[in-house]
Design a protein around this motif. Structure first.
Motif, short mmCIF file in Angstrom:
data_model
loop_
_atom_site.label_atom_id
_atom_site.label_comp_id
_atom_site.label_asym_id
_atom_site.label_seq_id
_atom_site.Cartn_x
_atom_site.Cartn_y
_atom_site.Cartn_z
N SER A 6 -19.06 75.03 -5.15
CA SER A 6 -19.06 73.93 -6.10
C SER A 6 -19.70 74.34 -7.41
O SER A 6 -20.49 75.29 -7.47
N TYR A 7 -19.33 73.64 -8.47
CA TYR A 7 -20.02 73.80 -9.76
C TYR A 7 -20.21 72.40 -10.32
O TYR A 7 -19.30 71.56 -10.21
N GLY A 8 -21.38 72.13 -10.84
CA GLY A 8 -21.66 70.81 -11.43
C GLY A 8 -21.21 69.65 -10.57
O GLY A 8 -20.74 68.65 -11.10
N GLY A 9 -21.29 69.79 -9.24
CA GLY A 9 -20.91 68.69 -8.37
C GLY A 9 -19.43 68.60 -8.06
O GLY A 9 -18.99 67.70 -7.37
N HIS A 10 -18.62 69.54 -8.59
CA HIS A 10 -17.20 69.53 -8.27
C HIS A 10 -16.91 70.60 -7.22
O HIS A 10 -17.23 71.77 -7.41
N ILE A 33 -9.21 61.32 -1.00
CA ILE A 33 -9.96 60.85 -2.17
C ILE A 33 -11.43 60.82 -1.82
O ILE A 33 -11.82 60.25 -0.80
N GLY A 34 -12.26 61.48 -2.62
CA GLY A 34 -13.68 61.58 -2.31
C GLY A 34 -14.53 60.75 -3.25
O GLY A 34 -14.04 60.00 -4.08
N LYS A 35 -15.85 60.92 -3.10
CA LYS A 35 -16.80 60.24 -3.99
C LYS A 35 -17.40 61.29 -4.92
O LYS A 35 -17.25 62.49 -4.71
N TYR A 36 -18.14 60.81 -5.92
CA TYR A 36 -18.88 61.74 -6.78
C TYR A 36 -19.91 62.49 -5.95
O TYR A 36 -20.51 61.93 -5.03
N HIS A 37 -20.15 63.72 -6.32
CA HIS A 37 -21.27 64.45 -5.73
C HIS A 37 -22.50 64.15 -6.58
O HIS A 37 -22.40 64.08 -7.80
N PRO A 38 -23.67 63.95 -5.94
CA PRO A 38 -24.85 63.58 -6.74
C PRO A 38 -25.20 64.59 -7.84
O PRO A 38 -25.77 64.21 -8.85
N LYS A 39 -24.84 65.84 -7.65
CA LYS A 39 -25.15 66.84 -8.67
C LYS A 39 -24.27 66.71 -9.92
O LYS A 39 -24.57 67.23 -10.98
N GLY A 40 -23.12 66.04 -9.77
CA GLY A 40 -22.15 65.99 -10.87
C GLY A 40 -22.31 64.77 -11.75
O GLY A 40 -21.42 64.43 -12.52
N VAL A 41 -23.47 64.14 -11.67
CA VAL A 41 -23.67 62.84 -12.29
C VAL A 41 -24.22 62.95 -13.70
O VAL A 41 -24.81 63.97 -14.06
N ASP A 42 -24.00 61.96 -14.55
CA ASP A 42 -24.74 61.85 -15.80
C ASP A 42 -25.08 60.39 -16.02
O ASP A 42 -24.67 59.52 -15.23
#
Lengths: 511, 511
Positions: free
Chosen positions: A342-346, A225-234
């Protein structure tokens, strides 16, 4: 007349719009139900390091030929007894709303199966489950209270475990068009065996029994289980994390380090300076305009680390090749895995395989087998990104002339597969994904071309050999006559010469 | 580690899975937002007998080129002030959960637009609305509280109306890739004008202004709100109706007559006898097994009346042809409407048009324009039932040789369009629908063949006329010489003869 307004519960919404989740008619619904249950079973096993043993049984009702009873049993981690009602009886509830590669993601599939069963046959779902560390087994019969979107338990029993069993058994009875769906279901099971070669799947149906024994005991590394990537944030994700942090003293720097992937002290400082924030600003004091500025900056900062692939669990080329060989039985097969992207932080990883000849039937087009997070995708191929790429390739440059016995397998692993619908049948053409898929497909296609070229050369040499041998006798006796020698010794001299020549041209062809 | 379970609100679910509703990236999201707002405006006007006037404006933000402000204003029935927050701020809330043809059905689209705006720019939506019979105007600025799926009103004002205005004005600011989406958006507006030729649509964008003036003041009969058809029922629908009837004395016969379409006293009695029920059984006393038996019998009873099409509002061939001519500007156009039909208890009507030549560019395939409940469908054509049919037709039998300037328009009206996803882009291949669509398409194609045949004959006659005229002078003078007559009088005699012959062959070609 004035309009009347009302709200719907999520269960009501999907009851009215069941085709959106793939439950459009009794044939498709039966297929979709098999899928949802098998996928839950696989998630409950291999995602947690257990070699899957899955037992699927389809039985037709004697008096009501349109009623089908489906039973799926697994040796997975099980569901805690108190969670069973919500897991099966509440739409949008589950354990998979985290950053991790799983088949299930929506918290919807099995509830749709329960809904479909109760609306067509009125029967509740039967669930029996026990977790690994528990000393009890929970058994439930339950419905969904559709208008309130809550489980309605008809019967339950919690009893002591008398053996060390863990896993889940699910049984439900729904209206299902068996004759119209059986081919798809068998295809689905077969392709599941291909992409999960470490699973043993037993499939019993009115047509008999199929047993897919695992061809490997090697399990891919389970996803973490990971954390959000900063790029995938809103903005809304930021708001939610700040609210959940529940800490009035948390600074911006601390917030970034705690909640985002690959963000250490150094990079947090560097980013905040770049974005024009004070690292020790309290996150609770950020205004909406600050959050907007922060989200935009996080998306655009060029120096974040790529998402790490620890949340993912690809098969790897060896296992993928094993799976392809055991199910498609080709003459040649090869597989590749691409580096994480990755795309959009995923985070995502693409794998591809190609198979040629053997039991693959020659067809006018490439046979495409699509997989996403180890799930076979059988419907809506026409709008899938893999089909788009396969169709855009000029296969003649890879020495394929149609009709040809060639199959391409694509596998996308991601914490967030960009599915086009909740039925999970087609992947959208996200540019980053398309790019990786094309490289992977062309890579295996190139290897097939090398194989086919070698094959061509081998046939050429063979053809020459045959021609030479045809005239060797005559040449030997003519030479023997001219040189006044023994024809046999000349013949064996020529034979030796030919062998040497052939050895020079020998081509190794590995399938 | 044990799994953690949780529930999501519907707003959280769609925030996480926005691509499912068509909001996959800034370009698609802008297109989808235009669509949702324009469709709400059309539903608020023509569905209620108002000739639509719709004003759409796209404006780019000066400092932030990736921010787009979209404003849509209509002259519709308006939304009661107290309903505005839920209509815009609560997923699965609306006035369209009834049996009636409307564009909106999910209660999701505009909320997705609000969600997308607040997660990308942090801006609330601005709504101003007044109903026809109200003496106030409501104005709101609101967000969605995502984790609770409730509206969060930032500002509101209710003021007295000083003129007789009714309608709705919506404005929001979202991240949108204008350059990448502008072609689609213009296409969408253009096709909307085609299928709603009685609407005036003004579209202002950074590229200038387009005005589509209505070409007809004739509005199709608005759809009425209907009841369920007995064939479209399931156990859960029966349960829900019985619960809502809230009447302990209601008999089975009374229940059927009250809640189902086309069920009078006589047919209710006949059905109940056929199905083995007592007509005066109280519905409150029915057990689950009875409901199951009842639902199955209702599905299978052969004598129900077909669903009536009063809930539907097709265009009709005249208006459809007008729309096609005004937008595609072809040389020939024709349209048909099929009689009402149904699938699974849902009424539907299929219309189709074909257009040829004129400003339609020649293409290698039939240009397909798909519509559902008067909405243009622009994406996912590859999996749509209309494309499947068009591709299965051998167009050479209709005298079409590609490349050809030919466009087919299909329009499906239904109280329940079998969309493949909540993004409403493709229609599933329900057999009844496929059947009607194929008949309609082949019908207009046949008419095009007749037109093309006449055209061919006309050219043939013209060609002959030219040939005859070429030699007429010579023939006249030869005859004059032989008969010793005036060549001019012979020439005019021959001319008369030719005219008579041509008149016999005259072909009327109506475009």
């Amino acid at each position: 007349m004035s309009e009347k307004y009302r709200g719907l519960s999520p269960a009501e919404f999907f009851h009215r719009n069941k085709e959106i989740a793939g439950f459009s008619n009794p044939s498709r619904a039966l297929y979709q139900t098999v899928r949802e249950l098998v996928e839950n079973s696989l998630d409950a096993t291999e995602t947690h390091g257990i070699l899957p043993y899955i037992d699927v049984e389809v039985r037709l009702h004697e008096d009501r030929p349109e009623w089908v009873t489906l039973r799926v049993a697994d040796n997975g981690i099980g569901i805690p007894a108190h969670e069973i009602p919500n897991v099966f009886g509440r739409v949008f509830y589950g354990s998979k709303y985290v950053v991790r590669q799983t088949r299930g993601v929506f918290g919807l599939g099995v509830k749709m199966a329960v809904l479909y069963a109760q609306m067509t046959t009125g029967k509740p779902i039967y669930v029996k489950s026990s977790t690994r560390d528990s000393d009890v087994v929970g058994e439930y019969l339950l419905y969904i209270d559709i208008s309130r979107n809550i489980p309605h338990v008809q019967k339950m029993r919690i009893k002591k475990k008398n053996k060390n069993w863990h896993g889940t058994i699910v049984r439900l009875t729904l209206e299902g068009a068996w004759l119209q769906s059986k081919k798809r279901i068998e295809d689905y099971i077969r392709r599941t065996a291909l992409i999960s070669p470490y699973a043993t799947i037993r499939y019993r149906s009115p047509d008999g029994e199929l047993l897919f024994e695992r061809v490997s005991k090697e399990l891919p590394e389970p996803p973490q289980i990971g954390k959000y990537h900063p790029k995938g944030v809103d903005i809304e994700i930021l708001k939610d994390l700040i609210r959940r942090s529940n800490n009035n003293d948390m600074t911006l720097a601390g917030f970034l380090e705690k909640y985002f992937e690959g963000v250490g002290e150094k990079i947090a400082q560097e980013f905040l300076t770049w974005a024009g924030f004070q690292p020790d600003t309290k996150v609770k004091e950020l205004k909406l305009a600050d959050l907007e500025k922060l989200a935009t900056a996080m998306k655009n900062f060029p120096k974040w680390r790529r998402p790490r692939p620890l949340t993912l669990s690809p098969l790897g080329p060896e296992l993928l090749k094993k799976g392809v060989k055991s199910i498609l039985k080709p003459e040649f097969a090869t597989a590749v895995i691409r580096p994480p992207s990755s795309y959009g932080g995923h985070a995502f990883i693409v794998e591809a395989a190609i198979a040629y000849g053997g039991e693959i039937p020659p067809q006018d087009n490439v046979l495409l087998l699509r997989f996403a997070n180890k799930m076979p995708l059988l419907y809506d191929e026409g709008v899938d990104v893999s089909r788009k790429i396969v169709d855009s390739i000029d296969w003649s440059i890879y020495k394929i002339k149609f009709p040809a016995p060639v199959a391409v397998v694509t596998h996308v692993c991601s914490t967030k597969i960009p599915f086009k619908g909740v039925g999970k049948e087609a992947i959208a053409d996200v540019p980053e994904l398309e790019h990786e898929l094309e490289i992977a497909i062309r890579d295996v296609a190139r290897r097939l071309r090398i194989y086919l070229s070698k094959l061509e050369k081998m046939y050429e040499v063979k053809r020459k050999e045959v021609t030479i041998r045809k005239y060797m006798g005559e040449v030997s006796s003519s030479l023997a006559y001219v040189l006044n020698m023994d024809p046999n010794s000349i013949s064996s001299l020529l034979e030796e010469l030919l062998k040497k020549e052939l050895e020079k041209k020998e081509v190794t062809v590995n399938a």
